[in-house]
Enzyme design. Structure first.
Site, PDB file in Angstrom:
ATOM      1  N   HIS A 177       0.800   5.208   1.086  1.00 60.19           N
ATOM      2  CA  HIS A 177       0.090   6.232   1.860  1.00 60.19           C
ATOM      3  C   HIS A 177       0.218   7.579   1.145  1.00 60.19           C
ATOM      4  O   HIS A 177       1.325   7.974   0.766  1.00 60.19           O
ATOM      5  CB  HIS A 177       0.729   6.435   3.235  1.00 60.19           C
ATOM      6  CG  HIS A 177       0.724   5.252   4.147  1.00 60.19           C
ATOM      7  ND1 HIS A 177      -0.165   5.132   5.202  1.00 60.19           N
ATOM      8  CD2 HIS A 177       1.516   4.148   4.203  1.00 60.19           C
ATOM      9  CE1 HIS A 177       0.093   4.013   5.870  1.00 60.19           C
ATOM     10  NE2 HIS A 177       1.106   3.400   5.286  1.00 60.19           N
TER      11      HIS A 177
ATOM     12  N   HIS B 213       0.845  -1.199   0.000  1.00 53.56           N
ATOM     13  CA  HIS B 213       0.000   0.000   0.000  1.00 53.56           C
ATOM     14  C   HIS B 213       0.876   1.243   0.000  1.00 53.56           C
ATOM     15  O   HIS B 213       1.957   1.258   0.570  1.00 53.56           O
ATOM     16  CB  HIS B 213      -0.964   0.028   1.195  1.00 53.56           C
ATOM     17  CG  HIS B 213      -0.301  -0.201   2.515  1.00 53.56           C
ATOM     18  ND1 HIS B 213       0.071  -1.451   2.957  1.00 53.56           N
ATOM     19  CD2 HIS B 213       0.060   0.661   3.491  1.00 53.56           C
ATOM     20  CE1 HIS B 213       0.635  -1.345   4.152  1.00 53.56           C
ATOM     21  NE2 HIS B 213       0.649  -0.072   4.498  1.00 53.56           N
TER      22      HIS B 213
HETATM   23  P1  AMP Z   1       1.534   0.393   7.422  1.00 53.60           P
HETATM   24  O1  AMP Z   1       2.124   0.708   8.766  1.00 53.60           O
HETATM   25  O2  AMP Z   1       2.257   1.072   6.291  1.00 53.60           O
HETATM   26  O3  AMP Z   1       1.357  -1.088   7.194  1.00 53.60           O
HETATM   27  O4  AMP Z   1       0.083   1.053   7.430  1.00 53.60           O
HETATM   28  C1  AMP Z   1      -1.105   0.334   7.464  1.00 53.60           C
HETATM   29  C2  AMP Z   1      -2.216   1.340   7.509  1.00 53.60           C
HETATM   30  O5  AMP Z   1      -3.442   0.670   7.307  1.00 53.60           O
HETATM   31  C3  AMP Z   1      -2.332   2.090   8.849  1.00 53.60           C
HETATM   32  O6  AMP Z   1      -2.186   3.479   8.617  1.00 53.60           O
HETATM   33  C4  AMP Z   1      -3.740   1.732   9.341  1.00 53.60           C
HETATM   34  O7  AMP Z   1      -4.384   2.803   9.976  1.00 53.60           O
HETATM   35  C5  AMP Z   1      -4.435   1.348   8.041  1.00 53.60           C
HETATM   36  N1  AMP Z   1      -5.574   0.447   8.205  1.00 53.60           N
HETATM   37  C6  AMP Z   1      -5.609  -0.721   8.875  1.00 53.60           C
HETATM   38  N2  AMP Z   1      -6.840  -1.278   8.789  1.00 53.60           N
HETATM   39  C7  AMP Z   1      -7.586  -0.446   8.020  1.00 53.60           C
HETATM   40  C8  AMP Z   1      -8.933  -0.455   7.562  1.00 53.60           C
HETATM   41  N3  AMP Z   1      -9.784  -1.440   7.888  1.00 53.60           N
HETATM   42  N4  AMP Z   1      -9.362   0.575   6.800  1.00 53.60           N
HETATM   43  C9  AMP Z   1      -8.521   1.589   6.481  1.00 53.60           C
HETATM   44  N5  AMP Z   1      -7.238   1.655   6.872  1.00 53.60           N
HETATM   45  C10 AMP Z   1      -6.773   0.652   7.652  1.00 53.60           C
END
Ligand code: AMP
Length: 148
Positions: free
Chosen positions: A101, A99
């Site tokens: 951001h 993903h």
């Molecule tokens: P990372 O630390 O780069 O893996 O970021 C994962 C991101 O996914 C975090 O910013 C979380 O807040 C986000 N996240 C986790 N579950 C969900 C969800 N159900 N809907 C939207 N964002 C999510």
């Protein structure tokens, strides 16, 4: 590839605040935003880290990212933003599905709502070591080791 919450979001089994979708890409608001407009852009292809991604999915992400960045900036009025892409638990990856951001940065807002806080402590690249390292990376790129 482990099942992740993002796989369930792609399948529509878990709701999200969707902002964009095509055959290969889905974008939605982060559920725990670092700032207003914090958006996640994911490939539908199941891959854990960016290096595992097919060129087709990477191209699809790259094609739509500038437009999504413009949309986030227009909708929020953010004066700046960061793109962040974490790979591996040691690099702060919590959800094991690639993903990107998009994190609007609002320097005048209080901590917790201002966006990505960065500690940047640069070193100095030694010329000789740099030449050797660049050569190793270039060789790895061209000898097939960098093929997915
Ligand atoms: P990372 O630390 O780069 O893996 O970021 C994962 C991101 O996914 C975090 O910013 C979380 O807040 C986000 N996240 C986790 N579950 C969900 C969800 N159900 N809907 C939207 N964002 C999510």
């Amino acid at each position: 590839m482990p099942e992740t919450i993002f796989s369930a979001i792609i399948r529509g089994e878990i709701p999200c605040h969707r902002v964009y979708e095509d055959d290969r890409v889905l974008a939605f608001l982060d559920i725990n935003p670092l700032s207003e407009g914090h958006t996640l852009v994911i490939p539908k292809e199941p891959a854990v880290t960016f290096d595992e991604l097919s060129e087709e999915s990477a191209a699809a992400l790259g094609r739509v990212l500038p437009r999504l960045c413009r949309a986030v900036v227009r909708a929020t009025g953010a004066p700046a933003y960061n793109l962040l892409q974490n790979n591996g638990a040691g690099a702060h990856q919590a959800v094991m599905h690639v993903h990107v951001h998009i994190i609007p940065r609002y320097p005048d807002r209080p901590e917790g709502r201002a966006g990505l806080g960065l500690v940047w402590r640069p070193g100095a690249l030694d010329a000789q070591a740099g030449a050797a390292l660049a050569g190793r990376i270039a060789a790895a790129f061209s000898d097939g080791a960098a093929q997915a």
